[in-house]
Design a protein around this motif. Structure first.
Motif, short mmCIF file in Angstrom:
data_model
loop_
_atom_site.label_atom_id
_atom_site.label_comp_id
_atom_site.label_asym_id
_atom_site.label_seq_id
_atom_site.Cartn_x
_atom_site.Cartn_y
_atom_site.Cartn_z
N THR A 174 0.82 -1.22 0.00
CA THR A 174 0.00 0.00 0.00
C THR A 174 0.85 1.26 0.00
O THR A 174 0.53 2.22 -0.71
CB THR A 174 -0.96 -0.01 1.22
N ASN A 175 1.94 1.27 0.75
CA ASN A 175 2.78 2.47 0.80
C ASN A 175 3.42 2.77 -0.55
O ASN A 175 3.50 3.93 -0.98
CB ASN A 175 3.87 2.34 1.88
N THR A 176 3.90 1.73 -1.23
CA THR A 176 4.50 1.93 -2.55
C THR A 176 3.44 2.40 -3.54
O THR A 176 3.68 3.30 -4.36
CB THR A 176 5.17 0.64 -3.04
N VAL A 190 -7.93 2.11 0.10
CA VAL A 190 -9.18 1.73 -0.57
C VAL A 190 -8.88 1.17 -1.95
O VAL A 190 -9.44 0.13 -2.36
CB VAL A 190 -10.14 2.95 -0.64
N ILE A 191 -7.96 1.81 -2.67
CA ILE A 191 -7.60 1.34 -4.03
C ILE A 191 -6.94 -0.03 -3.93
O ILE A 191 -7.26 -0.94 -4.72
CB ILE A 191 -6.70 2.36 -4.75
N ALA A 192 -6.04 -0.22 -2.97
CA ALA A 192 -5.37 -1.52 -2.81
C ALA A 192 -6.36 -2.61 -2.49
O ALA A 192 -6.20 -3.75 -2.94
CB ALA A 192 -4.31 -1.42 -1.70
N ALA A 193 -7.43 -2.31 -1.78
CA ALA A 193 -8.45 -3.30 -1.45
C ALA A 193 -9.21 -3.73 -2.71
O ALA A 193 -9.73 -4.83 -2.77
CB ALA A 193 -9.40 -2.75 -0.40
N ARG A 194 -9.29 -2.85 -3.70
CA ARG A 194 -10.03 -3.17 -4.92
C ARG A 194 -9.17 -3.86 -5.97
O ARG A 194 -9.69 -4.29 -6.99
CB ARG A 194 -10.62 -1.88 -5.51
N LEU A 195 -7.89 -3.93 -5.75
CA LEU A 195 -7.01 -4.55 -6.75
C LEU A 195 -7.14 -6.06 -6.75
O LEU A 195 -7.37 -6.71 -5.83
CB LEU A 195 -5.55 -4.16 -6.52
#
Length: 195
Positions: A174-176, A190-195
Motif C-alpha cells: 500500500t505504501n509503494t 481503498v484502491i489496494a483493497a479493490r485490486l
C-alpha cells in the motif's frame, strides 16, 4: 461373625483402648480437682474433641501452625492427666495450681475449638503475572468508501501494480502504491483493497 472380627484393625483397637484409658484419667483428675457429676465427664470429652479438631486441621493442610499449637495443648492435657493418675499425684490433696488449670480448661478448649472451627484456612495468594500487552488489532481490509473511486484511477493502479509485480516478483504494498499514485494513505488503502 469370625470373619468380621478378623477384619478388625489392630491399630483401631489400640486407639480405642488408649482413648478409653485417657478418658478415665481425665475424668479422675477433673473429679479430684473439684469437678463432680456431669462436669467431671465433660472434661475428657472437651480434651478429646479439641484433639480431633486440631488433628483435622493438620490433615487438611491449612493453617498447620494453629493445628499443631492446639494439638500439643490438648495432648499435654491428656498426657498430664495420664501421668498424674499413675500415682504421682495424691488425688485427696490436689495442689491449687492443678485446680486452677482444671477450672480454666473450659475457656481454653472453647477458644481453641472456636479458632480451629472458624479460622479461615490459609490461602495461597495468586502469583501476580506481568501485565500482558493488549493484542494488536487485526489488520482488516478496508471497506470500500461510500463515495466511489474513479474507475480510471483504479485501472491506473492495476497497471502500476502489474508493472511492480513484473519487475520485483512480489505484489505491490500500500505504501509503494500510494507513493506511485501520489494519493493520500486512506485512498491508497481503498484502491489496494479493490485490486
Amino acid at each position: 461373625m469370625r470373619a468380621h472380627l478378623a477384619r478388625v484393625d489392630p491399630v483401631l483397637v489400640q486407639a480405642v483402648i488408649a482413648a478409653a484409658l485417657s478418658f478415665a484419667h481425665l475424668h479422675d483428675i477433673a473429679r479430684a480437682a473439684g469437678q463432680d457429676g456431669w462436669k467431671a465427664w465433660a472434661y475428657p470429652v472437651s480434651v478429646d474433641l479439641l484433639l480431633v479438631a486440631a488433628w483435622r486441621r493438620l490433615r487438611s493442610g491449612s493453617s498447620p501452625a494453629a493445628g499443631w499449637c492446639w494439638f500439643v495443648i490438648a495432648l499435654a492435657a491428656s498426657l498430664g492427666a495420664n501421668v498424674a493418675t499413675s500415682g504421682l499425684l495424691d488425688t485427696s490433696a490436689v495442689p491449687a495450681w492443678l485446680r486452677i488449670l482444671v477450672a480454666g480448661w473450659p475457656a481454653v478448649a472453647f477458644l481453641g475449638g472456636t479458632l480451629l472451627a472458624h479460622q479461615a484456612p490459609a490461602r495461597s495468594e495468586p502469583v501476580p503475572t506481568p501485565p500482558e500487552p493488549d493484542p494488536e488489532p487485526l489488520a482488516c481490509a478496508p471497506e470500500p468508501p461510500s463515495t466511489p473511486v474513479p474507475v480510471a484511477l483504479v485501472e491506473h493502479a492495476r497497471k502500476v501494480a502489474g508493472e511492480h509485480r513484473a519487475r520485483t516478483g512480489i505484489p505491490i504494498d500500500t505504501n509503494t502504491l500510494r507513493a506511485r499514485l501520489g494519493v493520500p494513505a486512506p485512498l491508497a488503502e481503498v484502491i489496494a483493497a479493490r485490486l
